[in-house]
Design a protein around this motif. Structure first.
Motif, PDB file in Angstrom:
ATOM      1  N   THR A 205      35.183   4.000 -11.709  1.00 46.70           N
ATOM      2  CA  THR A 205      36.601   3.727 -11.933  1.00 46.70           C
ATOM      3  C   THR A 205      37.446   4.060 -10.710  1.00 46.70           C
ATOM      4  O   THR A 205      38.440   3.383 -10.436  1.00 46.70           O
ATOM      5  CB  THR A 205      37.108   4.548 -13.137  1.00 46.70           C
ATOM      6  OG1 THR A 205      36.257   4.273 -14.254  1.00 46.70           O
ATOM      7  CG2 THR A 205      38.530   4.193 -13.490  1.00 46.70           C
ATOM      8  N   THR A 206      37.068   5.088  -9.972  1.00 49.57           N
ATOM      9  CA  THR A 206      37.865   5.453  -8.787  1.00 49.57           C
ATOM     10  C   THR A 206      37.680   4.466  -7.644  1.00 49.57           C
ATOM     11  O   THR A 206      38.462   4.471  -6.695  1.00 49.57           O
ATOM     12  CB  THR A 206      37.477   6.863  -8.273  1.00 49.57           C
ATOM     13  OG1 THR A 206      36.113   6.831  -7.820  1.00 49.57           O
ATOM     14  CG2 THR A 206      37.636   7.904  -9.360  1.00 49.57           C
ATOM     15  N   GLY A 207      36.633   3.643  -7.723  1.00 51.06           N
ATOM     16  CA  GLY A 207      36.380   2.674  -6.661  1.00 51.06           C
ATOM     17  C   GLY A 207      35.603   3.246  -5.496  1.00 51.06           C
ATOM     18  O   GLY A 207      35.488   2.602  -4.454  1.00 51.06           O
ATOM     19  N   ASP A 208      35.039   4.455  -5.668  1.00 49.70           N
ATOM     20  CA  ASP A 208      34.333   5.116  -4.565  1.00 49.70           C
ATOM     21  C   ASP A 208      32.846   5.326  -4.865  1.00 49.70           C
ATOM     22  O   ASP A 208      32.226   6.233  -4.304  1.00 49.70           O
ATOM     23  CB  ASP A 208      34.977   6.489  -4.274  1.00 49.70           C
ATOM     24  CG  ASP A 208      36.402   6.359  -3.786  1.00 49.70           C
ATOM     25  OD1 ASP A 208      36.663   5.436  -2.996  1.00 49.70           O
ATOM     26  OD2 ASP A 208      37.251   7.166  -4.202  1.00 49.70           O
ATOM     27  N   TYR A 209      32.267   4.496  -5.751  1.00 48.99           N
ATOM     28  CA  TYR A 209      30.885   4.773  -6.160  1.00 48.99           C
ATOM     29  C   TYR A 209      29.897   4.606  -5.006  1.00 48.99           C
ATOM     30  O   TYR A 209      28.927   5.351  -4.907  1.00 48.99           O
ATOM     31  CB  TYR A 209      30.469   3.869  -7.325  1.00 48.99           C
ATOM     32  CG  TYR A 209      29.127   4.280  -7.878  1.00 48.99           C
ATOM     33  CD1 TYR A 209      28.998   5.463  -8.601  1.00 48.99           C
ATOM     34  CD2 TYR A 209      27.983   3.537  -7.619  1.00 48.99           C
ATOM     35  CE1 TYR A 209      27.770   5.883  -9.071  1.00 48.99           C
ATOM     36  CE2 TYR A 209      26.744   3.955  -8.094  1.00 48.99           C
ATOM     37  CZ  TYR A 209      26.643   5.125  -8.820  1.00 48.99           C
ATOM     38  OH  TYR A 209      25.432   5.548  -9.280  1.00 48.99           O
ATOM     39  N   GLU A 210      30.161   3.632  -4.129  1.00 49.18           N
ATOM     40  CA  GLU A 210      29.246   3.407  -3.005  1.00 49.18           C
ATOM     41  C   GLU A 210      29.170   4.658  -2.124  1.00 49.18           C
ATOM     42  O   GLU A 210      28.074   5.089  -1.714  1.00 49.18           O
ATOM     43  CB  GLU A 210      29.730   2.207  -2.192  1.00 49.18           C
ATOM     44  CG  GLU A 210      28.741   1.746  -1.136  1.00 49.18           C
ATOM     45  CD  GLU A 210      29.186   0.477  -0.436  1.00 49.18           C
ATOM     46  OE1 GLU A 210      28.749   0.258   0.700  1.00 49.18           O
ATOM     47  OE2 GLU A 210      29.973  -0.293  -1.022  1.00 49.18           O
ATOM     48  N   LEU A 211      30.323   5.247  -1.826  1.00 54.97           N
ATOM     49  CA  LEU A 211      30.344   6.470  -1.019  1.00 54.97           C
ATOM     50  C   LEU A 211      29.679   7.623  -1.766  1.00 54.97           C
ATOM     51  O   LEU A 211      28.916   8.407  -1.172  1.00 54.97           O
ATOM     52  CB  LEU A 211      31.797   6.844  -0.693  1.00 54.97           C
ATOM     53  CG  LEU A 211      32.009   8.159   0.070  1.00 54.97           C
ATOM     54  CD1 LEU A 211      31.347   8.094   1.443  1.00 54.97           C
ATOM     55  CD2 LEU A 211      33.514   8.464   0.217  1.00 54.97           C
TER      56      LEU A 211
END
Length: 325
Positions: A50-56
């Protein structure tokens, strides 16, 4: 006002609001976890998605356990949106405009950052201690907003700060609502069950909206909760309220009359506010709540881009000729 100063005050407020909302992200999952039946595993991956930072996150931690996700969202210096990183950047922006902001604002930002920084070295975080910490982050953000409203003139700088704060809040309210969508994905058959309603209730509490929602609607209903957090024009964390406040401050800065526009930022924000004015929650659910929230995040990002181009970019802007009224 210099564009550099306006840019710093705008981002100073966005970063503090972002830190508060990351505390809310973790809070929403703890609330959801408490309501889960004991035989169901905790779900922390949806929170990072949800935060948009899953790749990192995946690159740095791999497994989305409770400890890894909490560390990533709160104290990880390698995550540019963690609570610690946001407060660091807020303090650096405040440092560049110390002659513009009040002493009380600077002292609050400094103490806020140092408190979170010192918490990094604490060991043995229990759930109770972590919940207290998240509460302190939210209170620190409230305190900063109150000090800013009470100690500086409500002129251009104050309005740029409000624009940053409310745009950031609108974006994060969409993401708090989206946590529910990702949470339900593996268990679509549970929609409408008591567990489903408990999860909606947890989302409501995590947006600090429970009491105000009960005054407006009474019983727990997914449609009414989504309507309250998206379309309410009086609740300060509702998306529509945030867009209205941002638009008012944007026009106060430019001097353009409300309901008209002279630059792309005013046009995009006016269109967004107008669509929210005439939106219907049943139409939103029919077209897909997640898709609606995803589109809303993109639209808010576009507003942020156009504010940068209109007010902060040092190069001469392209002539705006899209039918200014």
């Amino acid at each position: 006002m210099l564009s550099r100063v306006a840019d710093s005050i705008y981002w100073l407020n966005r970063y503090i609001e972002r830190a508060e909302n990351y505390a809310r992200f973790v809070d929403v999952n703890f609330n959801l976890t408490l309501d889960l039946p004991p035989d169901l595993p905790e779900q922390w991956k949806p929170l990072v998605i949800t935060t948009g930072d899953y790749e990192l996150f995946e690159e740095r931690y791999g497994e989305p356990t409770r400890e890894n996700v909490v560390q990533f969202l709160t104290f990880d210096r390698g995550n540019p949106s963690s609570i610690l990183s946001c407060l660091y950047k807020a303090r650096e922006n405040a440092r560049t405009v110390r002659e513009i902001i009040s002493t009380e604002m600077w002292e609050q930002i400094n103490e806020f950052y140092l408190k979170v920084h010192d918490a990094v070295s604490s060991a043995g975080w229990s759930m109770e201690r972590l919940m207290d910490f998240l509460k302190e982050v939210k209170l620190g953000s409230y305190l900063f907003a109150g000090i800013m409203d009470s100690t500086i003139s409500h002129s251009e700088g104050w309005h740029f700060g409000r624009i940053g704060r409310f745009l950031e809040r609108a974006d994060k309210t969409t993401r708090i609502l989206d946590v529910k969508y990702f949470f339900l994905l593996p268990h679509a058959v549970s929609i409408g069950t008591p567990l489903d309603l408990l999860q909606w209730l947890a989302v409501l509490k995590s947006a600090s909206a429970f009491e105000m929602y009960r005054k407006s609607y009474g019983r727990i209903s997914p449609y009414h909760i989504a309507q309250f957090l998206i379309l309410d024009r009086e609740f300060p964390r509702a998306i529509r309220y945030c867009v209205i406040q941002s638009e008012q401050s944007l026009h106060a800065v430019s001097g353009t009359e409300l309901w008209t526009y002279q630059n792309l930022a005013e046009k995009r924000l006016g269109l967004l506010r107008s669509e929210l004015d005439y939106s219907d929650i049943h139409e939103i659910f029919s077209s897909g709540l997640h898709e609606y929230l995803d589109n809303m995040q993109s639209r808010l990002n576009e507003v942020g881009d156009s504010i940068y181009e209109t007010f902060f970019n040092s190069r001469p802007p392209d002539k705006f000729s899209a039918g200014a009224q």
